[in-house]
Design a protein around this motif. Sequence first.
Motif, mmCIF file in Angstrom:
data_model
loop_
_atom_site.group_PDB
_atom_site.id
_atom_site.type_symbol
_atom_site.label_atom_id
_atom_site.label_comp_id
_atom_site.label_asym_id
_atom_site.label_seq_id
_atom_site.Cartn_x
_atom_site.Cartn_y
_atom_site.Cartn_z
ATOM 1 N N CYS A 13 0.830 -1.196 0.000
ATOM 2 C CA CYS A 13 0.000 0.000 0.000
ATOM 3 C C CYS A 13 0.873 1.257 0.000
ATOM 4 O O CYS A 13 2.036 1.233 0.403
ATOM 5 C CB CYS A 13 -0.927 -0.012 1.223
ATOM 6 S SG CYS A 13 -2.228 1.244 1.159
ATOM 7 N N ALA A 14 0.270 2.364 -0.430
ATOM 8 C CA ALA A 14 0.967 3.646 -0.447
ATOM 9 C C ALA A 14 1.020 4.288 0.935
ATOM 10 O O ALA A 14 1.678 5.310 1.110
ATOM 11 C CB ALA A 14 0.262 4.596 -1.425
ATOM 12 N N ASP A 15 0.353 3.701 1.907
ATOM 13 C CA ASP A 15 0.240 4.252 3.257
ATOM 14 C C ASP A 15 1.603 4.669 3.810
ATOM 15 O O ASP A 15 2.573 3.918 3.738
ATOM 16 C CB ASP A 15 -0.400 3.212 4.182
ATOM 17 C CG ASP A 15 -0.836 3.787 5.510
ATOM 18 O OD1 ASP A 15 0.052 4.172 6.296
ATOM 19 O OD2 ASP A 15 -2.056 3.862 5.769
ATOM 20 N N ALA A 16 1.667 5.867 4.387
ATOM 21 C CA ALA A 16 2.938 6.411 4.875
ATOM 22 C C ALA A 16 3.517 5.614 6.026
ATOM 23 O O ALA A 16 4.723 5.668 6.286
ATOM 24 C CB ALA A 16 2.736 7.872 5.304
ATOM 25 N N ARG A 17 2.677 4.853 6.736
ATOM 26 C CA ARG A 17 3.146 4.092 7.895
ATOM 27 C C ARG A 17 3.692 2.731 7.495
ATOM 28 O O ARG A 17 4.144 1.962 8.350
ATOM 29 C CB ARG A 17 1.994 3.906 8.892
ATOM 30 C CG ARG A 17 1.425 5.215 9.409
ATOM 31 C CD ARG A 17 0.047 5.037 9.998
ATOM 32 N NE ARG A 17 -0.918 4.587 8.992
ATOM 33 C CZ ARG A 17 -2.227 4.493 9.223
ATOM 34 N NH1 ARG A 17 -2.716 4.823 10.386
ATOM 35 N NH2 ARG A 17 -3.037 4.077 8.266
ATOM 36 N N ASP A 18 3.658 2.416 6.208
ATOM 37 C CA ASP A 18 3.942 1.055 5.753
ATOM 38 C C ASP A 18 5.420 0.780 5.510
ATOM 39 O O ASP A 18 5.760 -0.172 4.825
ATOM 40 C CB ASP A 18 3.140 0.766 4.480
ATOM 41 C CG ASP A 18 2.553 -0.642 4.480
ATOM 42 O OD1 ASP A 18 2.184 -1.101 5.571
ATOM 43 O OD2 ASP A 18 2.469 -1.255 3.412
ATOM 44 N N LEU A 19 6.289 1.631 6.036
ATOM 45 C CA LEU A 19 7.729 1.405 5.902
ATOM 46 C C LEU A 19 8.426 1.966 7.129
ATOM 47 O O LEU A 19 8.072 3.028 7.622
ATOM 48 C CB LEU A 19 8.273 2.088 4.645
ATOM 49 C CG LEU A 19 9.767 1.903 4.380
ATOM 50 C CD1 LEU A 19 10.079 0.453 4.033
ATOM 51 C CD2 LEU A 19 10.243 2.819 3.263
ATOM 52 N N SER A 20 9.405 1.229 7.631
ATOM 53 C CA SER A 20 10.190 1.683 8.777
ATOM 54 C C SER A 20 11.658 1.402 8.515
ATOM 55 O O SER A 20 12.019 0.651 7.601
ATOM 56 C CB SER A 20 9.742 0.960 10.054
ATOM 57 O OG SER A 20 10.102 -0.413 9.994
#
Length: 382
Positions: A13-20
């Motif tokens: 997903c493009a969701d901003a929380r989907d990468l750390s």
Amino acid sequence: MIKEKQVHVLVGCADARDLSQVQLDAIETISESFLAEGIAIEYHVIRTAGSFVTPDVVMDLKRTFEQAQRNSNDSNIPLRYFVHLQTHGHLTQDSNDDYISHVHDLRIVEGSPLNCGMLHASSVGVEIEKFLIEHQLKLVIKGETLIIDNDTKIKSLLREHYAYDGYLAGDWIFSIDLLRTHTRHQRTILEKAIATDPELKVLQIQISSGIMDYAIHSLIRVDDGIPQVPFWDSVQTYVRSHSENERNKAEILIHQSQKQKPLAGLICMSDPRQSSRLLAANYYLGKKGISNSGDYLPNTLFNMTGSSFDIPQTPFGPYVIAGFFYSVKHLNLIDQLIMGYDEEQTNRILQKIKNDPIMNLIVEKFNVNLITINQLSLSSKG
């Protein structure tokens, strides 16, 4: 000595929380350990709102695998291909959060802001229809100007420019039906697409599907762990061992701390080697005078990627358009970073946005600030 090359593509997903930073470290660390065993890993990420496997996503996968074959220097080194389908949500405390779980053992916290926004994609589609009619999008088709002022003309727009015969809301753009089963359904769609494409079918592509649980910041596979994918499973084991389990945190605290509040949007290529999300984020933070340690900060960029984003004469897919509209209108991301590998590729991405009638109208009417950057320039600045 390289004895095997693997091409892995995450469709997320493009969701901003989907990468750390933990996930970035996991990919790098596990890739290095596999290389030490003679297995070279090539990693790509296709990010589109809702992680839907639409025709443009299938084409992105095809282009990615074709390019991997072109770039292969030794025909004697076997190539293996993997696709990892991933959505995200907020699971209840009584859900089974084992790495390999089952949809009947998972329950979603209804109405949680941590769930994928494309559970309401049809509503976003309705807003886009209203937006097109209110602003009377003008489009030249076969030498004649078409003014979009009713639903029937939207159908004409989709048919003539996007090669889709149908309506926009609830049809071209439709909601996720059930979050727990979403990636399994997308896996079926992808498997059927591969089965009817002779160039993809012969590649013996292996597909995994899972849901990222934001309460534990880790992936849960919902496919019985079949097929076994040592690289991907090792990456997820690393992430789990380095992430904080917030399962027992009061739900209200999770809501407060993890709502999606990105600072900007990012449109770039699917190959992280050509368009680093970390470089883009650090550039934007520096531009805004926000200090950070150099690590990637989650919730910084709402990111959409594709292997065809630098082909100006082709339109964007439905969930790229839906995601762009959602990010600009609902997340107020007026700043949108446009990133290619070099200046020429960045300009092609920019031209694709201008050539796409819906994307271009969104830019014009919301006064979107398109900020052009490129990988080479940012890399040279350290």
